[in-house]
Scaffold this active site. Structure first.
Site, short mmCIF file in Angstrom:
data_model
loop_
_atom_site.label_atom_id
_atom_site.label_comp_id
_atom_site.label_asym_id
_atom_site.label_seq_id
_atom_site.Cartn_x
_atom_site.Cartn_y
_atom_site.Cartn_z
N MET A 243 80.45 67.09 31.65
CA MET A 243 78.99 67.16 31.82
C MET A 243 78.56 66.27 32.99
O MET A 243 77.38 65.94 33.13
CB MET A 243 78.29 66.73 30.53
CG MET A 243 78.61 67.68 29.37
SD MET A 243 77.34 67.76 28.12
CE MET A 243 77.33 66.07 27.56
N HIS B 88 87.18 60.50 33.26
CA HIS B 88 87.26 61.87 33.79
C HIS B 88 88.31 61.95 34.90
O HIS B 88 89.04 62.93 35.00
CB HIS B 88 85.91 62.30 34.36
CG HIS B 88 84.80 62.34 33.36
ND1 HIS B 88 83.79 61.41 33.33
CD2 HIS B 88 84.53 63.21 32.35
CE1 HIS B 88 82.94 61.71 32.36
NE2 HIS B 88 83.37 62.78 31.75
#
Ligand code: PAF
Length: 282
Positions: free
Chosen positions: A30, A37
């Protein structure tokens, strides 16, 4: 590294790679990306010829009183991080590209979605399953990468992939922590200085439970009490849940016999943070 906004552009890029016989990894996110990430993108880049990272704040996985509107967004910084970590393409669609005005089809699963965050965030996993299935159908990746911090999400995705025969290999990636132990999360940016210190109670309480298990404690209530007591000592913290579950079914267990997920959700001020560890009895 390319940033594209339409499904057609993703499909065209992937089909060109496929013609060259290349493998493709997908990292669904997102956005507001951090080192957690980056570790998913790096792993995907090690294991695949090309990596697609989706950056999409998925409206249908947020409840009416959740943080959809204020969820942090920064596509420029995301692009730099993805490029440095070895990603090849960012898919950054608008809501209109993902959801037609009369969108009415959803993917959901029972059982694994019922406890933990599922019990506290009705409809959340239906939104996650739906958008992740759409991303699988758009990108058709060989492998997809999910962080173990969202342990229930990972279990839910594994379940729909198994149950619906979705042709993708799910690759779990370990939790990445700040030096002081706080699990990395885009939501950490909501914390002020006092709250940031208070947030350490999550990893600290889990470490205490981990030590207790290592010393031989097997009773779930006693272990939950160890965690709860530590959290209650932090005035800025409010427990959402403390649970010990079978790590596959996610059903609560009374005592630890094989592999368990010890998971917590705690409000620090207004920010809801989650953390967990898995323990396997050999
Ligand atoms: O973990 C997330 O960031 C989201 O739930 C996901 C998997 C990208 C779906 O929107």
């Amino acid at each position: 590294m390319l940033v594209v906004h339409s499904i057609k552009e993703v499909k065209d890029a992937v089909s060109a790679w496929r013609k060259e016989g290349l493998t493709v990894g997908l990292v669904p996110t997102m956005g507001y990306l951090h080192e957690g990430h980056a570790s998913l993108v790096k792993k995907s880049s090690d294991e695949n010829d090309r990596v697609v990272v989706s950056v999409f704040v998925n409206p249908i996985q947020f409840g009416p009183n959740e943080d959809y509107d204020k969820y942090p967004r920064d596509i420029e910084s995301d692009s730099k991080l993805v490029e440095a970590a070895g990603g090849n393409l960012i898919f950054n669609p608008l809501n209109e590209e993902m959801y037609a005005p009369d969108f009415s089809s959803f993917v959901d699963t029972a059982g694994v979605t019922e406890g933990l965050c599922g019990a506290k965030r009705p409809g959340h996993f239906r939104g996650v399953c739906t958008v992740v299935t759409k991303l699988f159908n758009i990108v058709c990746p060989d492998r997809a990468y999910f962080g173990e911090k969202d342990a229930q999400q990972l279990a839910v995705i594994k379940r729909i992939v198994r149950d619906l025969n979705i042709p993708v290999e799910i690759r779990p990636c370990p939790i990445i922590r700040e030096q002081d132990g706080l699990a990395k999360s885009s939501r950490n940016t909501y914390l002020n200085d006092r709250e940031r210190k208070a947030a350490l109670v999550l990893s600290r309480s889990l470490n205490k439970a981990h030590n207790a298990i290592e010393k031989g404690e097997r009773n779930s209530d006693k272990l939950k009490a160890v965690i709860t007591e530590e959290i209650l000592n932090e005035p800025l913290a409010k427990i959402d849940y403390v649970e010990i579950s079978d790590s596959l079914s996610l059903k609560p267990v009374d005592s630890i016999k094989k592999s368990v997920l010890v998971a917590i959700a705690v409000y620090i001020g207004k920010t809801r943070l989650i953390d967990n560890f898995t323990f396997e009895i050999k």
